[in-house]
Motif scaffolding. Structure first.
Motif, PDB file in Angstrom:
ATOM      1  N   ALA A 157      -5.943  -0.091  -9.040  1.00  0.00           N
ATOM      2  CA  ALA A 157      -5.037  -1.348  -9.241  1.00  0.00           C
ATOM      3  C   ALA A 157      -3.744  -1.338  -8.705  1.00  0.00           C
ATOM      4  O   ALA A 157      -2.936  -2.292  -8.297  1.00  0.00           O
ATOM      5  CB  ALA A 157      -5.334  -1.731 -10.596  1.00  0.00           C
ATOM      6  N   PHE A 158      -3.120  -0.128  -9.135  1.00  0.00           N
ATOM      7  CA  PHE A 158      -1.932   0.043  -8.978  1.00  0.00           C
ATOM      8  C   PHE A 158      -1.578   0.057  -7.199  1.00  0.00           C
ATOM      9  O   PHE A 158      -0.751  -0.547  -6.707  1.00  0.00           O
ATOM     10  CB  PHE A 158      -1.054   1.525  -9.308  1.00  0.00           C
ATOM     11  CG  PHE A 158       0.176   1.718  -8.742  1.00  0.00           C
ATOM     12  CD1 PHE A 158       1.287   1.343  -9.185  1.00  0.00           C
ATOM     13  CD2 PHE A 158       0.365   2.699  -7.592  1.00  0.00           C
ATOM     14  CE1 PHE A 158       2.489   1.785  -8.794  1.00  0.00           C
ATOM     15  CE2 PHE A 158       1.645   3.067  -7.097  1.00  0.00           C
ATOM     16  CZ  PHE A 158       2.696   2.358  -7.739  1.00  0.00           C
ATOM     17  N   THR A 159      -2.347   0.689  -6.497  1.00  0.00           N
ATOM     18  CA  THR A 159      -2.115   1.018  -5.100  1.00  0.00           C
ATOM     19  C   THR A 159      -2.370  -0.260  -4.541  1.00  0.00           C
ATOM     20  O   THR A 159      -1.679  -0.533  -3.436  1.00  0.00           O
ATOM     21  CB  THR A 159      -3.170   2.089  -4.546  1.00  0.00           C
ATOM     22  OG1 THR A 159      -2.865   3.213  -5.124  1.00  0.00           O
ATOM     23  CG2 THR A 159      -2.744   2.355  -2.885  1.00  0.00           C
ATOM     24  N   THR A 160      -3.307  -0.953  -4.819  1.00  0.00           N
ATOM     25  CA  THR A 160      -3.737  -2.194  -4.044  1.00  0.00           C
ATOM     26  C   THR A 160      -2.626  -3.505  -4.309  1.00  0.00           C
ATOM     27  O   THR A 160      -2.151  -4.398  -3.352  1.00  0.00           O
ATOM     28  CB  THR A 160      -5.176  -3.024  -4.531  1.00  0.00           C
ATOM     29  OG1 THR A 160      -5.337  -2.956  -5.952  1.00  0.00           O
ATOM     30  CG2 THR A 160      -6.152  -1.983  -3.942  1.00  0.00           C
ATOM     31  N   THR A 161      -2.229  -3.299  -5.466  1.00  0.00           N
ATOM     32  CA  THR A 161      -0.960  -4.231  -5.813  1.00  0.00           C
ATOM     33  C   THR A 161       0.076  -3.972  -4.979  1.00  0.00           C
ATOM     34  O   THR A 161       1.054  -4.703  -4.464  1.00  0.00           O
ATOM     35  CB  THR A 161      -0.727  -4.384  -7.341  1.00  0.00           C
ATOM     36  OG1 THR A 161      -1.754  -4.669  -8.032  1.00  0.00           O
ATOM     37  CG2 THR A 161       0.479  -5.072  -7.614  1.00  0.00           C
ATOM     38  N   ARG A 162       0.461  -2.506  -4.848  1.00  0.00           N
ATOM     39  CA  ARG A 162       1.488  -2.018  -4.267  1.00  0.00           C
ATOM     40  C   ARG A 162       1.531  -2.481  -2.842  1.00  0.00           C
ATOM     41  O   ARG A 162       2.428  -2.928  -2.220  1.00  0.00           O
ATOM     42  CB  ARG A 162       1.871  -0.700  -4.542  1.00  0.00           C
ATOM     43  CG  ARG A 162       2.930   0.093  -3.604  1.00  0.00           C
ATOM     44  CD  ARG A 162       3.214   1.449  -3.891  1.00  0.00           C
ATOM     45  NE  ARG A 162       4.241   1.877  -3.496  1.00  0.00           N
ATOM     46  CZ  ARG A 162       4.915   2.112  -2.091  1.00  0.00           C
ATOM     47  NH1 ARG A 162       3.874   1.758  -1.384  1.00  0.00           N
ATOM     48  NH2 ARG A 162       5.993   2.403  -1.747  1.00  0.00           N
ATOM     49  N   LYS A 163       0.485  -2.118  -2.339  1.00  0.00           N
ATOM     50  CA  LYS A 163       0.077  -2.450  -0.741  1.00  0.00           C
ATOM     51  C   LYS A 163       0.355  -4.033  -0.520  1.00  0.00           C
ATOM     52  O   LYS A 163       0.869  -4.453   0.200  1.00  0.00           O
ATOM     53  CB  LYS A 163      -1.410  -2.264  -0.580  1.00  0.00           C
ATOM     54  CG  LYS A 163      -1.342  -0.646  -0.267  1.00  0.00           C
ATOM     55  CD  LYS A 163      -2.966  -0.354   0.220  1.00  0.00           C
ATOM     56  CE  LYS A 163      -2.981   1.069   0.719  1.00  0.00           C
ATOM     57  NZ  LYS A 163      -2.639   1.303   1.822  1.00  0.00           N
ATOM     58  N   LEU A 164      -0.202  -4.806  -1.591  1.00  0.00           N
ATOM     59  CA  LEU A 164       0.104  -6.476  -1.260  1.00  0.00           C
ATOM     60  C   LEU A 164       1.558  -6.691  -1.366  1.00  0.00           C
ATOM     61  O   LEU A 164       1.822  -7.452  -0.702  1.00  0.00           O
ATOM     62  CB  LEU A 164      -0.728  -6.827  -2.653  1.00  0.00           C
ATOM     63  CG  LEU A 164      -0.610  -8.503  -2.536  1.00  0.00           C
ATOM     64  CD1 LEU A 164      -1.557  -9.171  -1.363  1.00  0.00           C
ATOM     65  CD2 LEU A 164      -1.245  -9.077  -3.734  1.00  0.00           C
ATOM     66  N   LEU A 165       2.347  -5.967  -2.179  1.00  0.00           N
ATOM     67  CA  LEU A 165       3.716  -6.424  -2.257  1.00  0.00           C
ATOM     68  C   LEU A 165       4.506  -5.847  -1.281  1.00  0.00           C
ATOM     69  O   LEU A 165       5.657  -6.290  -0.807  1.00  0.00           O
ATOM     70  CB  LEU A 165       4.281  -6.083  -3.633  1.00  0.00           C
ATOM     71  CG  LEU A 165       3.640  -6.910  -4.840  1.00  0.00           C
ATOM     72  CD1 LEU A 165       3.985  -6.216  -6.228  1.00  0.00           C
ATOM     73  CD2 LEU A 165       3.873  -8.505  -4.552  1.00  0.00           C
ATOM     74  N   SER A 203       1.608  -7.120   4.975  1.00  0.00           N
ATOM     75  CA  SER A 203       1.146  -7.749   3.837  1.00  0.00           C
ATOM     76  C   SER A 203       1.247  -9.257   4.063  1.00  0.00           C
ATOM     77  O   SER A 203       2.408  -9.754   4.319  1.00  0.00           O
ATOM     78  CB  SER A 203       1.937  -7.678   2.555  1.00  0.00           C
ATOM     79  OG  SER A 203       1.334  -8.412   1.437  1.00  0.00           O
TER      80      SER A 203
END
Length: 150
Positions: A47-55, A60
């Motif tokens: 969850a953390f890594t996919t959110t960070r990648k998105l932002l 992105s």
């Protein structure tokens, strides 16, 4: 004081999570120590890594603000709060002590020639949000709209 062990990459069965931890170790961001702790709970790390990648990832589609500017703002917040931990993450690592690095002038960005107009506007907005919301006046909003869309 709580002590949470670090998970080593070779202890992770999921190849995607292992790759994320190895990349964090190699690049120094996101904080490898934090990623190693998150690895105890794969869903949290995912969850953390996919959110960070998105932002934050340069490729992105979610954000239109370039990664370098996001990192500059993050660093400004860390320096403003005098946070030793976050001041030593990512691009900020060791930069304050290097007089040739533009981040050494970050807290005085308004008087520095090392930052362009777009960066200064973003930093002014960050400063207003962080320290004094009354600084987010009509003039600042006009400047923001000259460089950024909603």
């Amino acid at each position: 004081m709580a002590k949470i062990s670090y998970v080593a990459p070779d202890e992770i069965d999921d190849p995607e999570l292992r790759d994320w931890l190895e990349a964090a170790i190699e690049k120094g961001r996101p904080g490898p120590e934090n990623q190693s702790i998150r690895a105890h709970q794969p869903d949290v790390m995912r969850a953390f890594t996919t959110t960070r990648k998105l932002l934050f990832d340069k490729n992105s589609e979610a954000g239109f603000v370039e990664h370098e500017l996001k990192e500059l703002v993050r660093t400004y917040i860390a320096y403003s709060l005098d946070c030793d931990y976050w001041s030593n993450q990512g691009d900020a690592r060791g930069a304050k002590e290097d007089p040739n690095n533009r981040l050494s002038e970050l807290l005085e960005f308004g008087n520095s020639e090392k930052f362009n107009s777009r960066e200064k506007i973003a930093l002014r907005y960050t400063d207003a949000i962080l320290w004094n919301p009354t600084l987010a006046d009509d003039s600042l909003w006009d400047d923001l709209h000259s460089e950024f869309t909603e």
